[in-house]
Design a protein around this motif. Structure first.
Motif, PDB file in Angstrom:
ATOM      1  N   PHE A  58      10.304  -2.719  16.199  1.00  0.00           N
ATOM      2  CA  PHE A  58       9.773  -3.978  15.693  1.00  0.00           C
ATOM      3  C   PHE A  58       8.724  -3.730  14.605  1.00  0.00           C
ATOM      4  CE2 PHE A  58       6.583  -7.379  15.720  1.00  0.00           C
ATOM      5  CZ  PHE A  58       7.386  -8.470  15.415  1.00  0.00           C
ATOM      6  N   SER A  59       7.784  -2.820  14.881  1.00  0.00           N
ATOM      7  CA  SER A  59       6.733  -2.535  13.904  1.00  0.00           C
ATOM      8  C   SER A  59       7.311  -1.920  12.635  1.00  0.00           C
ATOM      9  CB  SER A  59       5.676  -1.606  14.513  1.00  0.00           C
ATOM     10  OG  SER A  59       5.059  -2.217  15.624  1.00  0.00           O
ATOM     11  N   LEU A  60       8.313  -1.049  12.815  1.00  0.00           N
ATOM     12  CA  LEU A  60       8.946  -0.426  11.658  1.00  0.00           C
ATOM     13  C   LEU A  60       9.648  -1.477  10.797  1.00  0.00           C
ATOM     14  CD1 LEU A  60       9.718   2.141  10.127  1.00  0.00           C
ATOM     15  CD2 LEU A  60      11.708   2.353  11.636  1.00  0.00           C
ATOM     16  N   LYS A  61      10.337  -2.418  11.451  1.00  0.00           N
ATOM     17  CA  LYS A  61      11.023  -3.487  10.729  1.00  0.00           C
ATOM     18  C   LYS A  61      10.033  -4.338   9.930  1.00  0.00           C
ATOM     19  CE  LYS A  61      14.334  -7.272  11.538  1.00  0.00           C
ATOM     20  NZ  LYS A  61      13.563  -8.436  11.094  1.00  0.00           N
ATOM     21  N   LYS A  62       8.910  -4.701  10.541  1.00  0.00           N
ATOM     22  CA  LYS A  62       7.901  -5.495   9.847  1.00  0.00           C
ATOM     23  C   LYS A  62       7.310  -4.724   8.663  1.00  0.00           C
ATOM     24  CE  LYS A  62       6.608  -9.012  10.864  1.00  0.00           C
ATOM     25  NZ  LYS A  62       7.089 -10.350  10.429  1.00  0.00           N
ATOM     26  N   HIS A  63       7.106  -3.429   8.847  1.00  0.00           N
ATOM     27  CA  HIS A  63       6.556  -2.598   7.780  1.00  0.00           C
ATOM     28  C   HIS A  63       7.498  -2.569   6.572  1.00  0.00           C
ATOM     29  CE1 HIS A  63       4.536   0.727   5.767  1.00  0.00           C
ATOM     30  NE2 HIS A  63       5.689   1.379   5.736  1.00  0.00           N
ATOM     31  N   VAL A  64       8.787  -2.342   6.834  1.00  0.00           N
ATOM     32  CA  VAL A  64       9.764  -2.271   5.749  1.00  0.00           C
ATOM     33  C   VAL A  64       9.907  -3.634   5.066  1.00  0.00           C
ATOM     34  CG1 VAL A  64      12.188  -1.872   5.185  1.00  0.00           C
ATOM     35  CG2 VAL A  64      11.010  -0.344   6.774  1.00  0.00           C
ATOM     36  N   GLU A  65       9.922  -4.715   5.857  1.00  0.00           N
ATOM     37  CA  GLU A  65      10.009  -6.054   5.274  1.00  0.00           C
ATOM     38  C   GLU A  65       8.817  -6.342   4.367  1.00  0.00           C
ATOM     39  OE1 GLU A  65      10.356  -8.561   8.674  1.00  0.00           O
ATOM     40  OE2 GLU A  65      12.551  -8.470   8.716  1.00  0.00           O
ATOM     41  N   GLY A  66       7.639  -5.857   4.763  1.00  0.00           N
ATOM     42  CA  GLY A  66       6.453  -6.051   3.931  1.00  0.00           C
ATOM     43  C   GLY A  66       6.586  -5.369   2.586  1.00  0.00           C
ATOM     44  N   ILE A  67       7.212  -4.179   2.578  1.00  0.00           N
ATOM     45  CA  ILE A  67       7.443  -3.476   1.315  1.00  0.00           C
ATOM     46  C   ILE A  67       8.460  -4.233   0.466  1.00  0.00           C
ATOM     47  CG2 ILE A  67       8.358  -1.353   0.284  1.00  0.00           C
ATOM     48  CD1 ILE A  67       7.286   0.146   2.737  1.00  0.00           C
ATOM     49  N   LEU A  68       9.570  -4.647   1.095  1.00  0.00           N
ATOM     50  CA  LEU A  68      10.624  -5.342   0.360  1.00  0.00           C
ATOM     51  C   LEU A  68      10.153  -6.671  -0.204  1.00  0.00           C
ATOM     52  CD1 LEU A  68      13.688  -4.663   2.703  1.00  0.00           C
ATOM     53  CD2 LEU A  68      13.138  -3.534   0.548  1.00  0.00           C
ATOM     54  N   ASN A  69       9.242  -7.330   0.492  1.00  0.00           N
ATOM     55  CA  ASN A  69       8.769  -8.638   0.044  1.00  0.00           C
ATOM     56  C   ASN A  69       7.911  -8.562  -1.216  1.00  0.00           C
ATOM     57  OD1 ASN A  69      10.082 -10.081   2.029  1.00  0.00           O
ATOM     58  ND2 ASN A  69       8.362 -10.045   3.457  1.00  0.00           N
ATOM     59  N   THR A  70       7.520  -7.361  -1.605  1.00  0.00           N
ATOM     60  CA  THR A  70       6.774  -7.211  -2.863  1.00  0.00           C
ATOM     61  C   THR A  70       7.712  -7.231  -4.069  1.00  0.00           C
ATOM     62  OG1 THR A  70       6.858  -4.787  -2.810  1.00  0.00           O
ATOM     63  CG2 THR A  70       5.008  -5.857  -1.686  1.00  0.00           C
ATOM     64  N   ASN A  71       9.037  -7.109  -3.814  1.00  0.00           N
ATOM     65  CA  ASN A  71      10.003  -7.149  -4.913  1.00  0.00           C
ATOM     66  C   ASN A  71      10.120  -8.554  -5.494  1.00  0.00           C
ATOM     67  OD1 ASN A  71      10.718  -4.445  -4.705  1.00  0.00           O
ATOM     68  ND2 ASN A  71      12.364  -4.843  -3.258  1.00  0.00           N
TER      69      ASN A  71
END
Length: 467
Positions: A58-71
């Motif tokens: 769950f934490s890993l998914k949120k972390h990756v989504e946070g990176i992708l949302n900067t696109n």
């Protein structure tokens, strides 16, 4: 071994007990012993600057989504950027089919269970053959640039010559791939000669072509539509010049244009190639592309294909047919190091997707989408050219892309594109570095997804920025 070692859910050998068992099995006490042959001065002994591990999903998914949302992406921005990879409409059925469990892998080697994959790939080749008016179509290559490179290698093997003529208007990224492929590890080295273009039309300079084509020329290549958008209206004459000198005529084309444009085979191409990413495949960061090569049914061409081809074959049951490889020994799967070129795992999933798109659209649908693109791109170009200080660079017909010059605005394309971003618009490809002779020019792309309001928004925004 530290008892506080992190155990990663998806890396079995991160479990200390399992790692110790594996090391014991190969007779090694410490994992660093596996790297003992690397000289000490080449080893990095500092702590690497990496983030702390995130062991729970769950934490890993949120972390990756946070990176992708900067696109910044095309669902939020109007996109007028093409230059080799354009945004097209993706019918829902394309994602529905390629997301099925029996298809959802890019793996393209032989299948342990078929589940219809053989037939989908056969249908893809058949549909592409009909679109291209060619008899033989390769399976799937890495991308359009690699398809061009392999087509030129094929031409060299067919003719026994080691020189190719390419247009100076060629896609610079594709050119880099070709340069690497012509002078890389494959033998022989193939020499590249660039042919000039008419600055008013963008079309190939036929006099320069005639002065450079010779008995050493293996192939003459054109892109049609070209990287700079214009249609090469001299294509038939270029092909005639190539064939008169014993060279192959290779044409890289955009398959979505073939609903309204004649396929390369009809104006003399002996090898057609390109990228089928417009056919139902989403824009992706470095993916979503796959190449094709097509020829007529002539063994001198068929035997030089490096990639898998799919055909019908009779089965033991009378009257029934199955699907199989065509001349499997051509490939590196069949002949290993003796093959003419290497073939690796590739983009089978995108071939299935493109096949779905073509089957859905049919000839009428392909004609309609082609007409829509041409109408919208013509409207956009006409409106943009009316902005003070802005003009179209070439006076040739074009399909979906066109070059716009901003020299009269006293602004750079870089500055204009930066300002467009503030209005949630991706501007055209900056050509000032790739083609400095065109001044402050940009390559704009308009596809079927753009509405009149979208285009009018772009035009009004450009007027405000440059006014």
């Amino acid at each position: 071994m530290s008892k506080n070692a992190v155990v990663y859910p998806y890396i079995p050998n991160s479990v200390p007990e399992i790692r110790e068992q594996m090391l014991k099995e190969i007779g090694v006490e410490d994992i660093m012993d596996l790297f003992a042959e690397i000289p000490a001065h080449l080893q990095y002994h500092e702590r690497m600057n990496l983030p702390e591990p995130i062991p729970d999903e769950f934490s890993l998914k949120k972390h990756v989504e946070g990176i992708l949302n900067t696109n910044k992406h095309c669902s939020e921005y109007l996109n007028f950027l093409g230059a080799g990879c354009a945004q097209h409409f993706i019918p829902a059925v394309c994602d529905e089919i390629n997301g099925r469990g029996e298809f959802l892998t890019a793996y393209a080697a032989d299948f342990y269970a078929d589940h219809g994959k053989w037939q989908t790939l056969f249908e893809f080749c058949s549909l592409m053959g009909e679109l291209l008016d060619m008899d033989v179509v390769s399976g799937f290559l890495y991308d359009g640039a690699q398809a061009i490179a392999t087509s030129l290698r094929m031409a060299s093997r067919i003719t026994g010559r080691q020189e190719v003529l390419l247009p100076r208007t060629m896609n610079p990224q594709a050119l880099k791939v070709v340069e690497n492929y012509m002078q890389g590890v494959l033998e022989p080295v193939i020499h590249i000669v660039m042919v000039d273009f008419d600055p008013a039309t963008g079309l190939l300079d036929l006099q320069d072509l005639k002065s450079k084509v010779s008995s050493k020329t293996a192939a003459v290549l054109i892109e049609n539509p070209s990287y700079l958008g214009f249609l090469e209206t001299q294509a038939a004459e270029i092909g005639k010049i190539a064939r008169q000198n014993g060279a192959e005529f290779v044409v890289s084309t955009d398959p979505i244009a073939l609903g309204v444009l004649a396929p390369p085979a009809q104006y003399g191409a002996t090898i057609a190639c390109g990228d089928y990413h417009p056919l139902g495949i989403h824009l992706q960061c470095g993916g979503g592309q796959a190449g094709f090569i097509a020829t007529h049914d002539d063994m001198k061409y068929v035997s030089e294909f490096k990639d898998k081809m799919y055909g019908l074959t009779k089965t033991v049951a009378e009257g029934e047919y199955g699907f199989g490889h065509v001349l499997f020994d051509r490939t590196s799967f069949g002949s290993r190091e003796k093959a003419k070129e290497y073939t690796g795992t590739s983009n089978a999933l995108w071939a299935i997707t493109a096949g779905v798109y073509l089957a859905l659209m049919g000839p009428k649908g392909m004609a309609e989408v082609g007409q829509t693109i041409m109408q919208k791109s013509q409207y956009a170009a006409t409106q943009i050219a009316q902005i003070p200080g802005v003009k179209l660079v070439f006076n040739s017909p074009f399909f979906k892309e066109f070059v716009v010059n901003f020299d009269g605005t006293d602004m750079s394309v870089k500055a204009i594109n930066k300002a467009l971003l503030e209005h949630n618009i991706f501007g055209g490809q900056d050509l000032s570095v790739e083609f400095p002779q065109l001044g402050q020019s940009a390559l704009y792309c308009v596809t079927e997804i753009m509405t009149k309001d979208n285009i009018d928004t772009l035009v009004a925004t450009l007027q405000d920025i440059t006014g």
